[in-house]
Each structure stands twice: as C-alpha cells, then as structure tokens.
Design a protein around this motif. Structure first.
Motif, PDB file in Angstrom:
ATOM      1  N   ILE A  99      40.932 -40.013  34.111  1.00 44.13           N
ATOM      2  CA  ILE A  99      39.481 -39.829  34.229  1.00 44.13           C
ATOM      3  C   ILE A  99      39.080 -38.426  33.792  1.00 44.13           C
ATOM      4  O   ILE A  99      38.122 -38.238  33.030  1.00 44.13           O
ATOM      5  N   ILE A 100      39.823 -37.408  34.274  1.00 45.62           N
ATOM      6  CA  ILE A 100      39.475 -36.011  33.950  1.00 45.62           C
ATOM      7  C   ILE A 100      39.624 -35.738  32.458  1.00 45.62           C
ATOM      8  O   ILE A 100      38.756 -35.114  31.836  1.00 45.62           O
ATOM      9  N   ILE A 101      40.720 -36.184  31.877  1.00 47.68           N
ATOM     10  CA  ILE A 101      40.943 -35.946  30.442  1.00 47.68           C
ATOM     11  C   ILE A 101      39.898 -36.657  29.603  1.00 47.68           C
ATOM     12  O   ILE A 101      39.343 -36.089  28.649  1.00 47.68           O
ATOM     13  N   LEU A 102      39.595 -37.890  29.956  1.00 46.14           N
ATOM     14  CA  LEU A 102      38.622 -38.671  29.189  1.00 46.14           C
ATOM     15  C   LEU A 102      37.239 -38.028  29.226  1.00 46.14           C
ATOM     16  O   LEU A 102      36.616 -37.797  28.184  1.00 46.14           O
ATOM     17  N   ILE A 103      36.779 -37.711  30.431  1.00 39.57           N
ATOM     18  CA  ILE A 103      35.431 -37.141  30.578  1.00 39.57           C
ATOM     19  C   ILE A 103      35.400 -35.693  30.102  1.00 39.57           C
ATOM     20  O   ILE A 103      34.489 -35.282  29.370  1.00 39.57           O
ATOM     21  N   GLY A 104      36.400 -34.896  30.508  1.00 42.06           N
ATOM     22  CA  GLY A 104      36.406 -33.470  30.162  1.00 42.06           C
ATOM     23  C   GLY A 104      36.469 -33.217  28.672  1.00 42.06           C
ATOM     24  O   GLY A 104      35.766 -32.346  28.148  1.00 42.06           O
ATOM     25  N   THR A 105      37.296 -33.963  27.962  1.00 41.08           N
ATOM     26  CA  THR A 105      37.418 -33.781  26.514  1.00 41.08           C
ATOM     27  C   THR A 105      36.104 -34.060  25.806  1.00 41.08           C
ATOM     28  O   THR A 105      35.674 -33.294  24.929  1.00 41.08           O
ATOM     29  N   LYS A 106      35.457 -35.144  26.204  1.00 44.62           N
ATOM     30  CA  LYS A 106      34.179 -35.494  25.567  1.00 44.62           C
ATOM     31  C   LYS A 106      33.109 -34.444  25.845  1.00 44.62           C
ATOM     32  O   LYS A 106      32.334 -34.077  24.951  1.00 44.62           O
ATOM     33  N   ILE A 107      33.080 -33.944  27.077  1.00 46.07           N
ATOM     34  CA  ILE A 107      32.075 -32.924  27.425  1.00 46.07           C
ATOM     35  C   ILE A 107      32.323 -31.629  26.654  1.00 46.07           C
ATOM     36  O   ILE A 107      31.384 -31.024  26.109  1.00 46.07           O
ATOM     37  N   LEU A 108      33.581 -31.175  26.596  1.00 49.63           N
ATOM     38  CA  LEU A 108      33.888 -29.930  25.884  1.00 49.63           C
ATOM     39  C   LEU A 108      33.567 -30.039  24.393  1.00 49.63           C
ATOM     40  O   LEU A 108      32.994 -29.115  23.801  1.00 49.63           O
ATOM     41  N   ILE A 109      33.921 -31.150  23.788  1.00 52.11           N
ATOM     42  CA  ILE A 109      33.626 -31.350  22.359  1.00 52.11           C
ATOM     43  C   ILE A 109      32.124 -31.372  22.119  1.00 52.11           C
ATOM     44  O   ILE A 109      31.619 -30.776  21.158  1.00 52.11           O
TER      45      ILE A 109
END
Length: 363
Positions: free
Chosen positions: A86-96
C-alpha cells in the motif's frame, strides 16, 4: 489552631508545589520525546503493531493449538507485506505527481500566466494612452517588474519543492535501515508480547495498577470517539465541498471534494493547501467565477471546521471547547500531529482520574 492567613499561605504553597511537580513531569516528557523520539520510534512502532496483532495471534493459538512463535512470524510477515504494498503504491504515485507538477511549474507560468499578465497591463496602457507618457512608462516598468518577480518566485518555489523531494530520496537509506530494525524488533516483541506485558505489570506498584488500568480503558474509548468525531468532520467537509464544487460546475466535483476532505484532516496543510493555490491560479488565468467561488468555499469550510472541531472533539474527550482548542494548538506547536491529538486526551484523562477520585490534581 491555624489562623486564616496561615491556612491560605499553606494552600498557596501546596498549589505551587503541585504546579511545579506536574510542570516538571510534562516538561520532562516533552524533552524525552524531542530527544529520544527519533531514536525510539522504530521500537514504539513495533510495540504498537505487536499490540494490534496480539489478539488475533492469541485467538489463533487457542483455536488451532498452534505454536505462538510460528503464528506470530506469519502474522507479522502478512502485516508488513500488505503495508509495504500500500505504501509503495500510493507513495510512488504521489512523489512522481508532486515532482512532475513542480518541475513543469515555471514552463506552465511562462506559457499561460505571463501572456495574461502582459495582456492585462497592455489593456491598462490602452486605457491611459491619453494621459501623461510618464504614467505609461511606469505601467510598463511595473508590468516587467511584476512578471520578473512572479517568474523568479515560481522558479525558486518549484526548485525548493524538487530539492525537498530529492532530499527525501537521499534519506531513503536511513528510512530503509529504520524500517528493517522496526520489522526485526516487531518479530521479537510479537513472539514474547505476553511475557513483556507481564514483566511490565510486575514492575508497577499495586496502588498504581488500578490507575493504569482505568487510564488504558479511558484512552482506548476516547481515541475511538475521537476517530468517530474526525470521521464526522471529514463527512461534513466533504459535503460542503461537494455542494460548492457542483454549483461551480467543476468536472469530477465529487472525487475532488473527497480528495480535499481527506487532505483537510492533515494538520497545518488542510484545505488551504489545495484551495488557496487553486483560487489564485484561476484568478490569474482570468476565470473569476471559479477563483472567487473556490475562495468563498474555502472560507466557509474553514469557519465551520474551526467551529465544529473543538466542539465535537471536546465533547468526546469531556473538555470545554476553549480548553480543547488551546490544548490542540499547544500540542501541535510542540509535538506536531501527535501532540495535537495527544495533549487534549492527556488533559481529559487527568480530569477523568481526578473526577473519579483516583488522583487528586484540582478541585
């Protein structure tokens, strides 16, 4: 028999001693959290996760007669696997998304806003053509100065945000190390959670165990009530935003309202982190209906939020709205989001223990 002045002086001394005593305790707690908080965070997170998983582990051990160590390892692995996904999926999209948005901001400004500003000043120049040439010259200088200032601001702001994102990227090794420590500690604490809790209980004096038991029960109930209060606040904010954005005929207004309402739960940022830039951009781009409408919605949402939040949270924690608001601001200032929630609950707990006669703090 003591005279009234002596009795009054004695009460004042007792009050000052109690005030100093609790002040030292609170100051010590804040100092410990400030100094040792970053170091102890992995262990605290591991303990909280172990406490959450413990009821499920106990249930499985009793029901299926499984070894606690084995079932603990499986539960911890499953928990971190789901959390990581969940963290990787959401965090990556937000940072990009954030990095891409602020990287293109200078180009976006020069493409859309700069021509609009030039056209606006040109319009004023045409209106004042019949006036003194010095006024026209001043307008031209003001136009160039404003465009240059705004352009520099946007460039610096976007560079700052990109550098923050890059700085976060460089901090990934440290975050990774702390995460590994947290996971390892979680395994050990989860396996021996019952032993750890029993050891802690044995160290607590018998006369204090009742206070701790009542405190645990009260804090658990209060946290659940606070969660429901903020869920209600989120629902009210979402409803206001959905109605307002629908009236303004914003595409995907319901989805946008939901995202802003969730963002509004975050301290400091709130709805202003999205709606203020949105209103400014809309006004600069010449869309005055949307710009003014979004600004009005933001003002309404902010006023209602500041009215209902202290009242709703105060009712759940048993404090007056003014006391709740003061404690939330003080907690936010010293300890951030944790302090914003923790200090009102702590004050409420002390009031509850005092009212029940378990401790004596104030009349």
């Amino acid at each position: 028999m003591e005279s009234k002045p002596d009795l009054k002086l004695q009460k004042q001394k007792e009050f000052l001693i109690k005030f100093y005593y609790f002040g030292v305790i609170i100051g010590g707690i804040i100092l410990i959290i400030k100094l040792l908080g970053p170091i102890l965070t992995p262990f605290l997170i591991a303990f909280i996760i172990a406490a959450i998983l413990n009821p499920l582990i106990k249930f499985c051990c009793k029901t299926f007669h499984l070894n606690r160590a084995l079932i603990s390892i499986l539960f911890v692995l499953a928990f971190y696997a789901v959390a990581s996904f969940i963290i990787i999926l959401i965090g990556t999209k937000i940072l990009i998304l954030i990095q891409g948005l602020f990287t293109t901001m200078p180009q976006f400004f020069s493409t859309y806003f700069e021509p609009y500003i030039k056209d606006t000043f040109q319009h004023f120049e045409n209106l004042f053509l019949s006036l003194d040439p010095n006024i026209i010259s001043a307008l031209e200088e003001s136009s160039s100065s404003l465009i240059s200032t705004l352009g520099n601001f946007v460039s610096k702001f976007s560079t700052m945000v990109v550098s923050y994102v890059s700085g976060f990227a460089t901090a990934i090794p440290s975050i990774f190390l702390k995460t590994i420590i947290t996971i390892i500690v979680t395994f050990f604490i989860t396996i021996d959670f019952e032993k750890i809790i029993n050891f802690i209980k044995r160290q607590i004096p018998e006369n204090a165990s009742e206070s701790i038991k009542e405190s645990k029960k009260y804090i658990t109930t209060t946290l659940f009530k606070c969660f429901l209060s903020y869920l209600l606040i989120l629902t009210i904010t979402f409803t206001e935003l959905a109605i307002g954005l629908t009236i303004l005929r914003i595409p995907n207004s319901i989805l946008i309202a939901l995202c802003i309402a969730i963002f509004d739960i975050l301290p400091v940022l709130g709805t202003g982190g999205i709606m203020i830039p949105w209103a400014i951009i809309a006004l600069l781009y010449g869309n005055f209906t949307v710009g003014i409408g979004v600004a009005v919605i933001y003002i309404i949402v902010t006023i209602i939020r500041n009215i209902i939040e202290p009242k709703l949270v105060g009712q759940q924690v048993g404090l007056h709205p003014v006391v709740t608001l003061i404690s939330m601001f003080i907690g936010l200032h010293f300890l951030g989001f944790i302090g914003m929630l923790g200090l009102p609950i702590t004050i409420s707990l002390l009031k509850y223990l005092n009212d029940e006669g378990i401790v004596k703090i104030f009349k």
